[in-house]
Design a protein around this motif. Structure first.
Motif, mmCIF file in Angstrom:
data_model
loop_
_atom_site.group_PDB
_atom_site.id
_atom_site.type_symbol
_atom_site.label_atom_id
_atom_site.label_comp_id
_atom_site.label_asym_id
_atom_site.label_seq_id
_atom_site.Cartn_x
_atom_site.Cartn_y
_atom_site.Cartn_z
ATOM 1 N N ALA A 1 -10.111 10.944 -2.255
ATOM 2 C CA ALA A 1 -10.667 9.985 -1.296
ATOM 3 C C ALA A 1 -9.714 8.816 -1.082
ATOM 4 O O ALA A 1 -9.535 8.338 0.049
ATOM 5 N N ILE A 2 -9.078 8.353 -2.168
ATOM 6 C CA ILE A 2 -8.122 7.246 -2.061
ATOM 7 C C ILE A 2 -6.965 7.639 -1.155
ATOM 8 O O ILE A 2 -6.534 6.853 -0.289
ATOM 9 N N SER B 1 0.823 -1.212 0.000
ATOM 10 C CA SER B 1 0.000 0.000 0.000
ATOM 11 C C SER B 1 0.856 1.260 0.000
ATOM 12 O O SER B 1 0.499 2.265 -0.628
ATOM 13 N N ILE C 1 -6.828 10.044 1.218
ATOM 14 C CA ILE C 1 -7.244 10.195 2.614
ATOM 15 C C ILE C 1 -7.388 8.816 3.255
ATOM 16 O O ILE C 1 -6.979 8.595 4.403
ATOM 17 N N ALA C 2 -7.952 7.864 2.503
ATOM 18 C CA ALA C 2 -8.080 6.498 3.010
ATOM 19 C C ALA C 2 -6.696 5.873 3.250
ATOM 20 O O ALA C 2 -6.489 5.172 4.250
ATOM 21 N N CYS C 3 -5.746 6.136 2.353
ATOM 22 C CA CYS C 3 -4.380 5.628 2.536
ATOM 23 C C CYS C 3 -3.763 6.177 3.813
ATOM 24 O O CYS C 3 -3.117 5.446 4.575
ATOM 25 N N GLN D 1 0.740 12.295 2.736
ATOM 26 C CA GLN D 1 -0.440 11.655 2.165
ATOM 27 C C GLN D 1 -1.687 12.498 2.404
ATOM 28 O O GLN D 1 -2.547 12.612 1.523
ATOM 29 N N LEU E 1 -5.294 7.273 6.545
ATOM 30 C CA LEU E 1 -5.932 6.675 7.715
ATOM 31 C C LEU E 1 -5.495 5.226 7.915
ATOM 32 O O LEU E 1 -5.257 4.778 9.051
ATOM 33 N N TYR E 2 -5.361 4.498 6.817
ATOM 34 C CA TYR E 2 -4.914 3.108 6.902
ATOM 35 C C TYR E 2 -3.474 3.025 7.403
ATOM 36 O O TYR E 2 -3.152 2.243 8.307
ATOM 37 N N HIS E 3 -2.602 3.844 6.844
ATOM 38 C CA HIS E 3 -1.194 3.794 7.244
ATOM 39 C C HIS E 3 -0.977 4.304 8.664
ATOM 40 O O HIS E 3 -0.024 3.900 9.332
ATOM 41 N N LYS E 4 -1.845 5.172 9.127
ATOM 42 C CA LYS E 4 -1.744 5.631 10.513
ATOM 43 C C LYS E 4 -1.899 4.455 11.478
ATOM 44 O O LYS E 4 -1.312 4.430 12.565
ATOM 45 N N GLY F 1 -3.813 14.265 -0.634
ATOM 46 C CA GLY F 1 -5.262 14.113 -0.732
ATOM 47 C C GLY F 1 -5.962 15.456 -0.812
ATOM 48 O O GLY F 1 -6.885 15.653 -1.613
#
Length: 373
Positions: A189-190, A15, A192-194, A80, A196-199, A84
């Motif tokens: 959106a992709i 990712s 922002i999702a990245c 990131q 949050l996921y990587h956090k 975004g």
């Protein structure tokens, strides 16, 4: 999930490098397609988009300070989020009267943030993985970086094209600015999702912290000494000649290929639709590029650099003639156009192997690098 300090690299390496590649392809390739469809002339297109490469060219100037200030993990998350937000800014600006100035400013922010993200991601990769894991995952990161190219240059462009044509969201048929605006909101959106996921999934290696004991002045001095040492290498004139001329033909082609493929027949173009371009150039072409790179790596590993550098130089330049053929005949045969794109991209991937290997030889060589085949 386990303790984040011991989390498997499979949770974050794919990712992270997908996120590293996506803004690059958005700036380098997708922006060219979008501005072409929005009616910019070839002159304006070349001028505006060429400036967007600059942050990646000069990123060594601020890379030491990324390592100095804060952790790589924090830089990754911050960039990131910024990327975004910048994608959302591009999307917001496209339907406005000042879309060129505004979107260009946001693209510049994407480029600068992406170059900084590259620095932090590569540094984090080295700190978070053991040497054996670094070697094992180098292929995985490359695959997902290229998959982001296919997504951005292929899938995203095709989606924008389908919206332009009314095949996707029929109410948008013919509304090119709004179609591309929605595509970039999707990119926002992709990312922002990245973030949050990587956090959640990025590990926290003990050694990933700012080097507060090193002053900026000392770091800057080391940088300039390293920079000056490059120009003291033996045969530096031949080295620079190779680096500046090897990709000269491809560098000229890449800026005008998309406007040519999309341009109206009355202006000498092939009048492809956006979705067809996304399929032929952004998907099949990228797959051919990957296959060419794999083939080049296999052959060099078996027979050595010197045996293949000349064939690779021909492979990266000679297929450019296919575009001359396409321009002369202005064919509408999709198979012929697609075949020409695939052959050119296959040759580019194959020939680019020699360029990358030469860069590595130059970077590590303490004696004469391989300046001749």
């Amino acid at each position: 999930m386990n303790n984040p300090k011991k989390r498997s690299p499979w949770w974050w390496v794919p990712s992270l490098y997908f996120a590293e590649g996506l803004p690059n392809v958005a700036v380098v390739s997708v922006a060219v397609v979008m501005y072409t469809k929005l009616g910019l002339s070839n002159t304006e297109l070349a001028f505006y988009t060429s400036w967007l490469y600059l942050p990646w060219v000069i990123k060594p100037l601020w890379s030491p300070f990324v390592d100095l200030i804060g952790s790589n993990r924090r830089w990754i998350l911050a960039m990131q989020l910024l990327i975004g937000a910048a994608f959302a800014g591009i999307a917001f600006s496209l339907p406005t009267p000042y879309y060129i100035q505004l979107s260009f400013a946001f693209f510049w922010l994407v480029a600068f943030s992406s170059a900084t993200h590259d620095i932090a991601a590569d540094g984090f990769y080295l700190l978070a993985l053991e040497p054996g894991e670094q070697s094992w995952f180098v292929g995985i990161r490359s695959i997902f970086y290229r998959l982001s190219t296919i997504f951005g240059q292929g899938v995203l462009v095709m989606c924008a094209g389908w919206m332009e044509e009314g095949k996707l969201l029929p109410r948008l048929a013919g509304n090119i600015p709004l179609a591309w605006s929605i595509a970039f909101y999707l990119m926002a959106a992709i990312f922002i999702a990245c973030m949050l996921y990587h956090k959640v999934v990025l590990p926290r290696p003990e050694q990933d912290r700012g080097r507060v004991h090193i002053s900026p002045a000392l770091l800057l001095g080391d940088f300039f000494r390293t920079f000056a040492s490059f120009f003291k290498k033996p045969h530096i004139g031949l080295i620079l000649f190779f680096l500046l001329t090897y990709r000269l033909g491809e560098a000229q082609l890449v800026k005008i290929a998309t406007p040519f493929l999309l341009g109206a027949e009355s202006t000498g173009g092939l009048n492809l639709s956006t979705s067809t371009l996304g399929l032929l150039y952004g998907t099949l072409g990228v797959v051919a590029l990957l296959l060419g790179g794999i083939l080049g790596g296999v052959l060099v590993s078996r027979h050595g650099f010197k045996r293949w550098v000349l064939p690779m130089a021909l492979a990266i330049n000679l297929p450019d003639i296919l575009y001359v053929f396409l321009a002369t005949g202005q064919t509408q045969n999709i198979l012929l156009i697609g075949g020409s794109i695939v052959v050119e991209q296959l040759g580019y991937g194959f020939g680019f192997t020699a360029y990358m290997l030469y860069l590595m030889y130059v970077a590590v060589a303490t004696t004469k690098p391989p300046t001749t085949p």
